[in-house]
Enzyme design. Structure first.
Site, PDB file in Angstrom:
ATOM      1  N   GLY A 198       0.820  -1.198   0.000  1.00 37.62           N
ATOM      2  CA  GLY A 198       0.000   0.000   0.000  1.00 37.62           C
ATOM      3  C   GLY A 198       0.853   1.246   0.000  1.00 37.62           C
ATOM      4  CG  ASN A 199      -0.416   4.594  -1.455  1.00 41.09           C
ATOM      5  OD1 ASN A 199      -1.154   5.378  -0.875  1.00 41.09           O
ATOM      6  ND2 ASN A 199      -0.797   3.923  -2.544  1.00 41.09           N
TER       7      ASN A 199
END
Length: 400
Positions: free
Chosen positions: A204-205
């Site tokens: 993810g981020n």
């Protein structure tokens, strides 16, 4: 300090208007509550008088010497009706004036906001939808209801948005933003996608969705019908926007193409993962006895922004991309961004310098808005809602 009229119509959500009243009064605004007779079955006049410090009346024949049915609307800086039932929306759309609230709506020269709350069937009924469309054509802001638990066991679209979110939307309208997105459909993506390795872990981020939600809030205040495609956002939903929830980049891709089909403007503020695992492992990946980490093969995700640009067949929608960049030995942040703008083919590119953890998860930001027509606008550090309005200003110029 603004003079605010809080209209309360007869729905079970009337009790939530007390929280709205508190938010306005504690921020220094003067609030006059104008309830309908039916709303007093849910919350009595004594409550409104105690919380507002002002007298409450429902009819036009009380205190006739004050000519309240004219004066209240004339002196208001904002009229907010929350909750707004199907009945009050119908009366407002057709100019009926059979009590103090509907007379106030007819005499108000200020911005008017409705926060609807009703059962899903009532909201979806063609008559209600026609009334809402008519009000919006006149520049009235009608928020989209939230989706959630209604009365009894029913669940669906029609729930009153959270009072804090209605308050935030009302403040944006109170600032006198132009209604230059009225009648338009805008689509905003927000948050960061997740690409699962196994049932527990994902790639993810750090995108929180704050900028996307600020864009939605600003667009609602400017009269737009707003669809937000939200990827894993853990923030209160912006009042007045339709929220479509997604998880992965493929989910985001599908919903963005669907929403963009009839959009006038699309803003890709979300941060899609560039890569995903080639395979999803059905069971949690375990540590090995020899301490050797597993090899994870990644494949590239589709470029949603590039696809959206390629899918349009006319000048609509105006498409805005975002670039979270860091400079390196090869080029500066802006040089990387200019190359990206040329490569993507979008109309505008909002460039964030994310060096040293800047921007992500914060309430404030700075950016440079690059135009395909070679325009450059620098937005200094400040609230993300200010950047959101700057982006919509740039979009409106290109819509014209």
């Amino acid at each position: 300090m603004a003079e605010i009229v809080l209209g309360v119509s007869g729905g079970i959500a009337s009790y939530k208007a007390a929280e709205l009243l508190r938010l306005f009064t504690e921020s220094g605004h003067s609030v006059r509550v104008v309830p309908t007779v039916s709303s007093l079955h849910f919350v009595g006049a004594a409550t409104w008088e105690a919380l507002s410090g002002k007298p409450v009346q429902t009819g036009v024949f009380e205190h006739v010497d004050e000519v309240a049915h004219v004066r209240i609307g004339q002196h208001a800086d904002l009229v907010l009706v929350a909750p707004a039932t199907a009945n009050i929306l119908a009366k407002a759309a057709h100019g009926l004036a059979d009590d103090l609230l509907t007379n106030t709506l007819l005499t108000a020269h200020c911005p008017v906001v409705f926060a609807p709350a009703m059962h899903t069937e009532m909201w979806n009924h063609p008559a209600t939808q026609a009334n809402v469309a008519l009000l919006r054509e006149r520049g009235v802001v009608v928020l989209e209801p939230a989706v959630g638990r209604l009365t009894g066991v029913d669940t669906g679209k029609g729930r009153l948005p959270a009072p804090a979110e209605i308050y935030a939307a009302a403040l944006q309208v109170l600032e006198g933003r132009p209604q230059d997105l009225t009648g338009l459909h805008v689509v905003v993506s927000a948050g960061g996608t997740r690409e699962y390795l196994d049932p527990v872990r994902f790639l993810g981020n750090r995108s929180s969705g704050r900028q996307g939600y600020a864009l939605a809030e600003a667009a609602v205040a400017r009269g737009a019908r707003v669809t937000v495609v939200a990827a894993n956002v853990a923030l209160p939903d912006p009042a007045g926007a339709e929220i479509v929830r997604v998880v992965s980049t493929e989910d985001l891709r599908e919903q963005m193409h669907l929403a963009a089909a009839d959009a006038d403007a699309v803003v890709m503020a979300a941060a899609p993962a560039d890569f995903r695992p080639a395979e999803f492992v059905e069971a949690k990946i375990k540590k090995t006895a020899d301490g050797v980490a597993p090899d994870i093969h990644l494949v590239e995700n589709p470029d949603i922004l590039l696809e959206l640009v390629g899918a349009r067949t006319s000048k609509r929608p105006v498409i805005v991309g975002f670039a979270a960049e860091t400079g390196d030995a090869r080029a500066s942040v802006i040089e990387h961004a200019r190359a990206k703008l040329a490569r993507k083919g979008c109309d505008l590119l909002v460039v964030n310098d994310v060096s040293a953890g800047k921007v992500f998860g914060q309430d404030e930001s700075e950016a440079v808005i690059l135009g395909a027509d070679q325009t450059v606008e620098e937005i200094s550090y400040g609230p993300k809602i200010r950047l959101a309005h700057a982006i919509w200003d740039a979009v409106v110029q290109r819509l014209d």
